[in-house]
Design a protein around this motif. Structure first.
Motif, PDB file in Angstrom:
ATOM      1  N   UNK A 271      -9.253  -7.100  -5.569  1.00 60.94           N
ATOM      2  CA  UNK A 271      -9.174  -6.795  -7.006  1.00 60.94           C
ATOM      3  C   UNK A 271      -9.952  -5.528  -7.370  1.00 60.94           C
ATOM      4  N   UNK A 272     -11.098  -5.334  -6.761  1.00 59.25           N
ATOM      5  CA  UNK A 272     -11.918  -4.165  -7.106  1.00 59.25           C
ATOM      6  C   UNK A 272     -11.175  -2.864  -6.842  1.00 59.25           C
ATOM      7  N   UNK A 273     -10.408  -2.830  -5.734  1.00 58.94           N
ATOM      8  CA  UNK A 273      -9.630  -1.636  -5.414  1.00 58.94           C
ATOM      9  C   UNK A 273      -8.546  -1.397  -6.457  1.00 58.94           C
ATOM     10  N   UNK A 274      -7.859  -2.479  -6.854  1.00 55.19           N
ATOM     11  CA  UNK A 274      -6.824  -2.350  -7.884  1.00 55.19           C
ATOM     12  C   UNK A 274      -7.426  -1.910  -9.221  1.00 55.19           C
ATOM     13  N   UNK A 275      -8.558  -2.493  -9.557  1.00 56.84           N
ATOM     14  CA  UNK A 275      -9.200  -2.164 -10.828  1.00 56.84           C
ATOM     15  C   UNK A 275      -9.669  -0.709 -10.842  1.00 56.84           C
ATOM     16  N   UNK A 276     -10.188  -0.253  -9.735  1.00 56.29           N
ATOM     17  CA  UNK A 276     -10.614   1.147  -9.629  1.00 56.29           C
ATOM     18  C   UNK A 276      -9.426   2.093  -9.825  1.00 56.29           C
ATOM     19  N   UNK A 277      -8.310   1.773  -9.182  1.00 58.51           N
ATOM     20  CA  UNK A 277      -7.094   2.567  -9.333  1.00 58.51           C
ATOM     21  C   UNK A 277      -6.631   2.584 -10.785  1.00 58.51           C
ATOM     22  N   UNK A 278      -6.655   1.425 -11.395  1.00 55.13           N
ATOM     23  CA  UNK A 278      -6.193   1.280 -12.779  1.00 55.13           C
ATOM     24  C   UNK A 278      -7.030   2.135 -13.719  1.00 55.13           C
ATOM     25  N   UNK A 279      -8.316   2.038 -13.598  1.00 55.32           N
ATOM     26  CA  UNK A 279      -9.193   2.757 -14.515  1.00 55.32           C
ATOM     27  C   UNK A 279      -9.224   4.255 -14.248  1.00 55.32           C
ATOM     28  N   UNK A 280      -8.876   4.642 -13.041  1.00 59.72           N
ATOM     29  CA  UNK A 280      -8.834   6.067 -12.714  1.00 59.72           C
ATOM     30  C   UNK A 280      -7.570   6.730 -13.246  1.00 59.72           C
ATOM     31  N   UNK A 281      -6.503   5.954 -13.419  1.00 66.06           N
ATOM     32  CA  UNK A 281      -5.199   6.536 -13.771  1.00 66.06           C
ATOM     33  C   UNK A 281      -4.680   6.151 -15.157  1.00 66.06           C
ATOM     34  N   UNK A 282      -5.272   5.147 -15.779  1.00 69.36           N
ATOM     35  CA  UNK A 282      -4.754   4.645 -17.054  1.00 69.36           C
ATOM     36  C   UNK A 282      -5.567   5.160 -18.241  1.00 69.36           C
ATOM     37  N   UNK A 283      -5.025   4.967 -19.428  1.00 73.94           N
ATOM     38  CA  UNK A 283      -5.748   5.202 -20.671  1.00 73.94           C
ATOM     39  C   UNK A 283      -7.015   4.336 -20.658  1.00 73.94           C
ATOM     40  N   UNK A 284      -8.153   4.906 -20.992  1.00 78.25           N
ATOM     41  CA  UNK A 284      -9.400   4.149 -20.898  1.00 78.25           C
ATOM     42  C   UNK A 284      -9.484   3.008 -21.904  1.00 78.25           C
ATOM     43  N   UNK A 285      -8.568   2.979 -22.881  1.00 77.84           N
ATOM     44  CA  UNK A 285      -8.533   1.887 -23.860  1.00 77.84           C
ATOM     45  C   UNK A 285      -7.534   0.788 -23.488  1.00 77.84           C
ATOM     46  N   UNK A 286      -6.951   0.876 -22.294  1.00 81.16           N
ATOM     47  CA  UNK A 286      -6.001  -0.146 -21.851  1.00 81.16           C
ATOM     48  C   UNK A 286      -6.686  -1.529 -21.824  1.00 81.16           C
ATOM     49  N   UNK A 287      -5.936  -2.543 -22.254  1.00 81.93           N
ATOM     50  CA  UNK A 287      -6.408  -3.923 -22.170  1.00 81.93           C
ATOM     51  C   UNK A 287      -5.968  -4.489 -20.815  1.00 81.93           C
ATOM     52  N   UNK A 288      -6.913  -5.037 -20.059  1.00 85.65           N
ATOM     53  CA  UNK A 288      -6.607  -5.584 -18.739  1.00 85.65           C
ATOM     54  C   UNK A 288      -6.845  -7.093 -18.736  1.00 85.65           C
TER      55      UNK A 288
ATOM     56  N   UNK B 249       1.717   6.143 -11.067  1.00 88.59           N
ATOM     57  CA  UNK B 249       2.420   6.883 -12.106  1.00 88.59           C
ATOM     58  C   UNK B 249       2.763   6.004 -13.304  1.00 88.59           C
ATOM     59  N   UNK B 250       2.811   4.681 -13.102  1.00 89.45           N
ATOM     60  CA  UNK B 250       3.152   3.772 -14.196  1.00 89.45           C
ATOM     61  C   UNK B 250       1.932   3.334 -15.009  1.00 89.45           C
ATOM     62  N   UNK B 251       0.737   3.637 -14.527  1.00 90.70           N
ATOM     63  CA  UNK B 251      -0.448   3.337 -15.323  1.00 90.70           C
ATOM     64  C   UNK B 251      -0.457   4.162 -16.598  1.00 90.70           C
TER      65      UNK B 251
ATOM     66  N   UNK C 191       0.821  -1.211   0.000  1.00 93.20           N
ATOM     67  CA  UNK C 191       0.000   0.000   0.000  1.00 93.20           C
ATOM     68  C   UNK C 191       0.852   1.257   0.000  1.00 93.20           C
ATOM     69  N   UNK C 192       2.004   1.208   0.683  1.00 92.35           N
ATOM     70  CA  UNK C 192       2.867   2.391   0.793  1.00 92.35           C
ATOM     71  C   UNK C 192       3.465   2.812  -0.550  1.00 92.35           C
ATOM     72  N   UNK C 193       3.416   1.913  -1.555  1.00 90.98           N
ATOM     73  CA  UNK C 193       3.980   2.238  -2.862  1.00 90.98           C
ATOM     74  C   UNK C 193       2.906   2.467  -3.927  1.00 90.98           C
ATOM     75  N   UNK C 194       1.644   2.549  -3.491  1.00 87.59           N
ATOM     76  CA  UNK C 194       0.565   2.704  -4.467  1.00 87.59           C
ATOM     77  C   UNK C 194       0.698   3.996  -5.263  1.00 87.59           C
ATOM     78  N   UNK C 195       1.209   5.067  -4.644  1.00 89.95           N
ATOM     79  CA  UNK C 195       1.361   6.332  -5.365  1.00 89.95           C
ATOM     80  C   UNK C 195       2.391   6.197  -6.477  1.00 89.95           C
TER      81      UNK C 195
END
Length: 215
Positions: free
Chosen positions: A97-114, A74-76, A66-70
């Motif tokens: 997983x839901x928390x990770x997915x929320x983070x991913x979609x909030x910070x990544x290109x919306x067309x990213x393949x997951x 930046x890598x998303x 969790x301490x490295x989530x910030x």
């Protein structure tokens, strides 16, 4: 070796789910039972054939603490694909997983393949998350899905190559613009420059003295 595209990936998920072991198995075709905890990020690359094209995957393996989530957030940005990994023997990694997915979609290109990856499938006697549950989560959230074992290499190549195939399909249909670097895709390399298909490790920092098993 020439390649049509360079695709940037990120591997995310809780600590100890086997993210670094998946990267090592994919790039080096070897397994390391005890792996130091990732601090910050690790990096690897490999050439693959997907969609009838030679592509180079540039992969960033991120820390799960969790301490490295910030740092991870930046890598998303600028990634075309993400492997969202959980451990089939640890229920809490699936529940997160839901928390990770929320983070991913909030910070990544919306067309990213997951790609959702259920790792450690070889440890069947300790399984806490069924294949059907993984498939359902992926289906409900519009993700690709595969189960893997970084230890036996089962499904590992499929996870990375299938993600590349889905990215290439988005390029072919014009959903991803290769001229826009924020898409996580670059056109093939300059023929005058040497290809670098070997694994690279850049700025790798490890925890001391902690270590974790990541089969």
């Amino acid at each position: 070796m020439s390649y049509a595209y360079l695709l940037k990936y990120i591997i995310i998920g809780d600590t100890g789910v086997g993210k670094s072991c998946l990267l090592l198995q994919f790039t080096d075709q070897r397994f390391q039972l005890v792996h130091d905890l990732t601090i910050g990020v690790e990096f690897g690359s490999r050439m693959v054939t997907a969609g009838g094209k030679q592509v180079k995957l540039q992969i960033w393996d991120t820390a799960g603490q969790e301490s490295f989530r910030s740092i991870t957030r930046s890598y998303y940005r600028g990634a075309a694909g993400a492997l969202l990994v959980y451990d089939v023997t640890r229920r809490e990694t699936f529940d997160n997983l839901s928390s990770w997915l929320q983070d991913c979609r909030a910070n990544a290109n919306h067309n990213m393949v997951i790609m959702l990856v259920g790792n450690k499938s070889d440890v069947s006697h300790r399984r806490a998350v069924s294949t059907e549950e993984g498939e359902m989560f992926a289906r409900e959230n519009g993700l690709l899905f595969v189960e893997t074992s970084a230890k036996s290499a089962f499904g590992v190549d499929d996870a990375f190559v299938a993600t590349a195939g889905a990215v290439l399909a988005k390029i072919d249909t014009g959903v991803l613009d290769v001229k826009n670097e924020s898409s996580g895709v670059k056109l093939g390399y300059d023929p005058g420059r040497k290809g670098t298909s070997d694994v690279a490790r850049l700025d790798v920092r490890r925890a001391e003295p902690g270590a974790s098993s990541c089969c």
